[in-house]
Design an enzyme around this catalytic site. Structure first.
Site, PDB file in Angstrom:
ATOM      1  CG  ASP A  53      78.780  69.469  61.773  1.00 37.49           C
ATOM      2  OD1 ASP A  53      79.722  68.996  62.437  1.00 37.49           O
ATOM      3  OD2 ASP A  53      78.942  70.312  60.866  1.00 37.49           O
ATOM      4  CG  ASP A  79      81.145  59.532  62.127  1.00 37.95           C
ATOM      5  OD1 ASP A  79      81.637  59.971  61.068  1.00 37.95           O
ATOM      6  OD2 ASP A  79      81.728  58.696  62.846  1.00 37.95           O
ATOM      7  CG  ASN A 106      79.660  71.732  53.443  1.00 37.52           C
ATOM      8  OD1 ASN A 106      80.404  72.344  52.689  1.00 37.52           O
ATOM      9  ND2 ASN A 106      79.723  71.847  54.761  1.00 37.52           N
ATOM     10  CE1 TYR A 172      90.274  68.545  50.785  1.00 34.94           C
ATOM     11  CE2 TYR A 172      91.406  69.618  48.955  1.00 34.94           C
ATOM     12  CZ  TYR A 172      90.360  69.562  49.861  1.00 34.94           C
ATOM     13  OH  TYR A 172      89.388  70.532  49.833  1.00 34.94           O
ATOM     14  CE  LYS A 176      86.889  67.990  49.328  1.00 31.48           C
ATOM     15  NZ  LYS A 176      85.497  68.064  49.866  1.00 31.48           N
ATOM     16  CB  THR A 207      85.748  78.310  56.402  1.00 26.91           C
ATOM     17  OG1 THR A 207      86.994  77.657  56.092  1.00 26.91           O
ATOM     18  CG2 THR A 207      84.885  78.388  55.146  1.00 26.91           C
TER      19      THR A 207
END
Length: 265
Positions: A53, A79, A106, A172, A176, A207
């Site tokens: 992360d 990154d 993810n 977006y 996806k 989240t």
């Protein structure tokens, strides 16, 4: 009677064996949300988890906590938009553990709702670079690491929006959908090599990012977004990811699994 008892005892023992005992699991975006829940679940079932992360504070805190709980965890600052950083992520994992048994791609971001004609090239570059190119870069290095062993499992995290269109979220949605295209084609290419590649498509999930994005609208969205009438929990998506990574899904290749309370249906 003795034979039956022995058989039953063996069955119980087999079922109680952690699914990921001594497996090496690499998780991008592993410091929060679905990635964090996945790291926690796989670690609880015996995996050595590599949390990749860009959020160092959260990633180090998670790895430290898991280690204190006698789980095996390592944080690697990453990154996924940087080829050198992704290469280093996989190299560090291989240096520490010698292999990668499963990888969960993810890491991703969303966008503010905007009409297609008003979107900027900067917005396009950012979303495609993280959501699509980052998955592609990660898969390149993960697959290369898995090929010598002749086995492995990869799960890419797309979105419910990867399966349908969504108004005012064109970039977006495109990113996806692209993740699912990568997943399906790579699944065909590398299944003969023993590497299974699949994807999950989460709907609305509780989240920190979702909470900050929708704010006061979230309770109403949770009631109306899907037939179950509630928002999903990160662990519910993590359970599906874990299943796809496990031997229980050994004949599952190239799927795009909705985890959305029935929203797509």
């Amino acid at each position: 009677m003795t034979t039956t008892s022995t058989t039953n005892d063996t069955t119980v023992a087999a079922r109680s064996t952690p699914r990921f005992l001594n497996k090496i699991a690499l998780i991008t975006g592993g410091a929060s949300g679905i990635g964090k829940a996945t790291a926690e679940l796989l670690a609880s079932e015996g995996a050595c988890v590599v949390i990749a992360d860009r959020c160092c504070e959260e990633g180090n805190a998670l790895a430290t906590r898991l280690s204190r709980e006698r789980r095996k965890a390592l944080f690697v600052e990453t990154d996924i938009t940087s080829p050198a950083s992704v290469e280093s992520m996989v190299a560090r994992t291989m240096s520490e553990y010698g292999r990668i048994d499963c990888a969960v791609n993810n890491a991703g971001v969303s966008e503010t709702s905007i009409d297609l004609v008003d979107a900027s090239s900067e917005q396009w570059e950012r979303l495609i670079s993280i959501n699509l190119r980052g998955v592609w870069l990660s898969m390149q290095h993960e697959i290369s690491a898995m090929l010598p062993a002749g086995r492995g499992a990869i799960v890419n995290v797309s979105s419910r929006t990867g399966l349908v269109g969504k108004p005012r979220l064109a970039i977006y949605t495109a990113s996806k959908h692209g993740v699912l295209g990568l997943t399906r084609s790579a699944a065909i290419d590398y299944a003969p090599c023993g590497i299974r590649i699949n994807a999950v498509c989460p709907g609305l999930v509780q989240t920190p990012f979702v909470e900050s994005k929708f704010g006061e609208r979230l309770p109403e969205l949770a009631r109306t977004m899907n037939p179950l009438g509630r928002i999903g929990e990160p662990k519910e998506v993590a359970e599906c990811i874990a299943w796809l990574c496990s031997d229980a899904a050994s004949f599952v290749v190239g799927v795009s699994l909705p985890v959305d309370g029935g929203a797509v249906a």
